[in-house]
Design a protein around this motif. Structure first.
Motif, PDB file in Angstrom:
ATOM      1  N   PRO A  99     118.656  88.872 -36.949  1.00  0.00           N
ATOM      2  CA  PRO A  99     118.534  88.878 -38.311  1.00  0.00           C
ATOM      3  C   PRO A  99     117.302  87.929 -38.725  1.00  0.00           C
ATOM      4  CG  PRO A  99     120.934  88.914 -37.949  1.00  0.00           C
ATOM      5  CD  PRO A  99     120.095  88.617 -36.486  1.00  0.00           C
ATOM      6  N   TRP A 100     116.350  88.352 -39.847  1.00  0.00           N
ATOM      7  CA  TRP A 100     115.359  87.099 -40.231  1.00  0.00           C
ATOM      8  C   TRP A 100     115.954  85.955 -40.679  1.00  0.00           C
ATOM      9  CZ3 TRP A 100     110.714  86.430 -39.071  1.00  0.00           C
ATOM     10  CH2 TRP A 100     109.920  87.500 -38.538  1.00  0.00           C
ATOM     11  N   HIS A 101     117.137  86.032 -41.573  1.00  0.00           N
ATOM     12  CA  HIS A 101     117.746  85.010 -42.001  1.00  0.00           C
ATOM     13  C   HIS A 101     118.016  83.797 -40.848  1.00  0.00           C
ATOM     14  CE1 HIS A 101     121.998  85.208 -41.342  1.00  0.00           C
ATOM     15  NE2 HIS A 101     121.613  86.716 -41.504  1.00  0.00           N
ATOM     16  N   GLU A 102     118.660  84.334 -39.752  1.00  0.00           N
ATOM     17  CA  GLU A 102     118.907  83.314 -38.786  1.00  0.00           C
ATOM     18  C   GLU A 102     117.514  82.763 -38.177  1.00  0.00           C
ATOM     19  OE1 GLU A 102     121.462  85.543 -35.827  1.00  0.00           O
ATOM     20  OE2 GLU A 102     123.041  85.629 -37.083  1.00  0.00           O
ATOM     21  N   VAL A 103     116.543  83.796 -37.776  1.00  0.00           N
ATOM     22  CA  VAL A 103     115.543  83.310 -37.050  1.00  0.00           C
ATOM     23  C   VAL A 103     114.607  82.273 -38.134  1.00  0.00           C
ATOM     24  CG1 VAL A 103     113.052  84.139 -36.290  1.00  0.00           C
ATOM     25  CG2 VAL A 103     115.047  85.512 -36.217  1.00  0.00           C
ATOM     26  N   LYS A 104     114.744  82.534 -39.381  1.00  0.00           N
ATOM     27  CA  LYS A 104     113.913  81.433 -40.212  1.00  0.00           C
ATOM     28  C   LYS A 104     114.971  80.308 -40.290  1.00  0.00           C
ATOM     29  CE  LYS A 104     111.671  84.839 -42.998  1.00  0.00           C
ATOM     30  NZ  LYS A 104     111.552  85.775 -44.419  1.00  0.00           N
ATOM     31  N   SER A 105     116.152  80.371 -40.356  1.00  0.00           N
ATOM     32  CA  SER A 105     117.053  79.174 -40.128  1.00  0.00           C
ATOM     33  C   SER A 105     116.830  78.298 -38.978  1.00  0.00           C
ATOM     34  CB  SER A 105     118.417  79.381 -40.478  1.00  0.00           C
ATOM     35  OG  SER A 105     118.925  80.122 -41.785  1.00  0.00           O
ATOM     36  N   ASP A 106     116.864  79.091 -37.733  1.00  0.00           N
ATOM     37  CA  ASP A 106     116.424  78.431 -36.844  1.00  0.00           C
ATOM     38  C   ASP A 106     115.033  77.666 -36.700  1.00  0.00           C
ATOM     39  OD1 ASP A 106     118.806  78.858 -35.824  1.00  0.00           O
ATOM     40  OD2 ASP A 106     118.231  80.746 -34.520  1.00  0.00           O
ATOM     41  N   PHE A 107     114.063  78.330 -37.272  1.00  0.00           N
ATOM     42  CA  PHE A 107     112.918  77.815 -37.074  1.00  0.00           C
ATOM     43  C   PHE A 107     112.215  76.767 -38.325  1.00  0.00           C
ATOM     44  CE2 PHE A 107     107.904  79.014 -37.833  1.00  0.00           C
ATOM     45  CZ  PHE A 107     107.569  78.097 -36.647  1.00  0.00           C
ATOM     46  N   GLY A 108     113.170  77.047 -39.473  1.00  0.00           N
ATOM     47  CA  GLY A 108     112.956  76.077 -40.570  1.00  0.00           C
ATOM     48  C   GLY A 108     112.033  76.806 -41.375  1.00  0.00           C
ATOM     49  N   GLY A 109     111.951  77.944 -41.615  1.00  0.00           N
ATOM     50  CA  GLY A 109     111.161  78.967 -42.523  1.00  0.00           C
ATOM     51  C   GLY A 109     110.626  80.048 -41.916  1.00  0.00           C
ATOM     52  N   GLY A 110     109.553  80.740 -42.412  1.00  0.00           N
ATOM     53  CA  GLY A 110     108.958  82.041 -42.016  1.00  0.00           C
ATOM     54  C   GLY A 110     107.946  81.404 -40.857  1.00  0.00           C
ATOM     55  N   PRO A 111     107.504  82.406 -40.009  1.00  0.00           N
ATOM     56  CA  PRO A 111     106.322  82.155 -38.959  1.00  0.00           C
ATOM     57  C   PRO A 111     105.219  81.395 -39.693  1.00  0.00           C
ATOM     58  CG  PRO A 111     107.257  84.476 -38.929  1.00  0.00           C
ATOM     59  CD  PRO A 111     107.851  83.900 -40.168  1.00  0.00           C
ATOM     60  N   HIS A 112     104.780  81.568 -40.802  1.00  0.00           N
ATOM     61  CA  HIS A 112     103.784  80.784 -41.376  1.00  0.00           C
ATOM     62  C   HIS A 112     103.915  79.252 -41.542  1.00  0.00           C
ATOM     63  CE1 HIS A 112     106.134  81.736 -44.889  1.00  0.00           C
ATOM     64  NE2 HIS A 112     105.459  80.947 -45.450  1.00  0.00           N
ATOM     65  N   THR A 113     105.277  79.122 -41.706  1.00  0.00           N
ATOM     66  CA  THR A 113     105.533  77.657 -42.076  1.00  0.00           C
ATOM     67  C   THR A 113     105.062  76.661 -41.051  1.00  0.00           C
ATOM     68  OG1 THR A 113     107.877  78.501 -42.776  1.00  0.00           O
ATOM     69  CG2 THR A 113     107.606  76.138 -42.509  1.00  0.00           C
ATOM     70  N   ARG A 114     105.135  76.723 -39.741  1.00  0.00           N
ATOM     71  CA  ARG A 114     104.554  75.985 -38.790  1.00  0.00           C
ATOM     72  C   ARG A 114     103.626  77.069 -38.030  1.00  0.00           C
ATOM     73  NH1 ARG A 114     109.404  72.998 -36.244  1.00  0.00           N
ATOM     74  NH2 ARG A 114     110.628  74.932 -36.876  1.00  0.00           N
ATOM     75  N   PRO A 115     102.591  76.997 -38.461  1.00  0.00           N
ATOM     76  CA  PRO A 115     101.672  78.456 -37.793  1.00  0.00           C
ATOM     77  C   PRO A 115     101.035  78.145 -36.532  1.00  0.00           C
ATOM     78  CG  PRO A 115     100.429  77.062 -39.192  1.00  0.00           C
ATOM     79  CD  PRO A 115     101.679  76.511 -39.576  1.00  0.00           C
ATOM     80  N   ASP A 116     101.153  76.860 -35.857  1.00  0.00           N
ATOM     81  CA  ASP A 116     101.013  76.680 -34.568  1.00  0.00           C
ATOM     82  C   ASP A 116     102.034  76.582 -33.522  1.00  0.00           C
ATOM     83  OD1 ASP A 116      97.994  76.822 -34.826  1.00  0.00           O
ATOM     84  OD2 ASP A 116      98.125  74.973 -35.765  1.00  0.00           O
ATOM     85  N   LEU A 117     102.984  77.042 -33.935  1.00  0.00           N
ATOM     86  CA  LEU A 117     104.323  77.032 -33.157  1.00  0.00           C
ATOM     87  C   LEU A 117     104.952  78.430 -33.027  1.00  0.00           C
ATOM     88  CD1 LEU A 117     106.177  73.806 -34.188  1.00  0.00           C
ATOM     89  CD2 LEU A 117     104.712  74.101 -32.069  1.00  0.00           C
ATOM     90  N   PRO A 118     105.410  78.759 -31.759  1.00  0.00           N
ATOM     91  CA  PRO A 118     106.275  80.222 -31.731  1.00  0.00           C
ATOM     92  C   PRO A 118     107.329  80.129 -32.542  1.00  0.00           C
ATOM     93  CG  PRO A 118     106.361  79.037 -29.678  1.00  0.00           C
ATOM     94  CD  PRO A 118     105.404  78.076 -30.709  1.00  0.00           C
ATOM     95  N   TRP A 119     107.878  81.223 -33.384  1.00  0.00           N
ATOM     96  CA  TRP A 119     108.890  81.061 -34.225  1.00  0.00           C
ATOM     97  C   TRP A 119     110.197  81.556 -33.367  1.00  0.00           C
ATOM     98  CZ3 TRP A 119     104.861  84.215 -35.244  1.00  0.00           C
ATOM     99  CH2 TRP A 119     104.941  85.551 -34.984  1.00  0.00           C
TER     100      TRP A 119
END
Length: 215
Positions: A99-119
């Motif tokens: 689920p995207w909401h889990e991925v974003k929760s684990d990463f602290g946002g969408g892929p663009h949030t920290r664009p030089d780190l793998p999500w």
């Protein structure tokens, strides 16, 4: 004078979009009924255009929702479909199917949030994806100089084209909305002095989809 055109169609609504899960290559199950209707309406609009200003090539990425979108476009517009790995979209690694909401929760946002780190483990970074997609798109544009090219694409591919042709700096937090079945068109203009300039003719055009959400 318009020299070349790049027309991008975001795929129709997919099952992974409705479920809110990451639709990578392992788990993409294709378009919903609504998604198919969206693409048919898009294709009908493009077919009318193709009759007097023909497209020269049609490409789709390898994921099922893109291939289904591409096949509908091919059937209605009357062009052969080429499946192009360079249009695959971001590589989601271990996030595929989650689920995207889990991925974003684990990463602290969408892929663009920290664009030089793998999500996710083994995923792209956002800036890494944009660079890879930009390199492919540059090759594709060169391959089809002087032609009109139609792409069945991910929303992220539309963002990659904008990043490339607008020269958007890496790490920019602003973005663009890209709806299912929408049309985005870039045109290469050449003036009388021989100078070329890419111009965005339209972005996220969904006028043809009025009423498509009805059952």
């Amino acid at each position: 004078m318009i020299v070349s055109q790049l027309v991008l169609i975001r795929h129709g609504q997919a099952h992974c979009n409705v479920a809110g899960v990451v639709g990578g290559p392992r788990t993409c199950t294709g378009l919903t009924g609504l998604g198919r209707r969206q693409v048919v309406l898009t294709a009908q609009r493009l077919a009318a255009e193709h009759s007097h200003d023909p497209f020269h090539a049609l490409y789709a990425g390898p994921r099922r929702r893109l291939q289904q979108t591409g096949r509908i476009l091919a059937e209605v517009v009357g062009l052969p479909l080429a499946v192009e790995p360079g249009l695959e979209g971001p590589r989601h690694g271990d996030a595929d199917g989650r689920p995207w909401h889990e991925v974003k929760s684990d990463f602290g946002g969408g892929p663009h949030t920290r664009p030089d780190l793998p999500w996710a483990t083994s995923s792209d970074t956002w800036n890494g994806y944009l660079r890879r997609a930009g390199e492919f798109l540059t090759q594709l544009i060169g391959r089809h100089e002087g032609e009109r090219v139609l792409l069945a694409a991910h929303g992220e591919t539309v963002l990659a084209v904008h990043t490339l042709l607008l020269g958007i700096p890496a790490g920019t937090q602003s973005g663009f909305t890209v709806d299912h079945g929408s049309i985005t068109r870039w045109q290469l203009h050449r003036n009388r002095f021989g100078d070329d300039r890419w111009m965005l003719d339209r972005h996220n055009d969904t006028a043809h989809l009025a009423g498509s959400s009805e059952a």
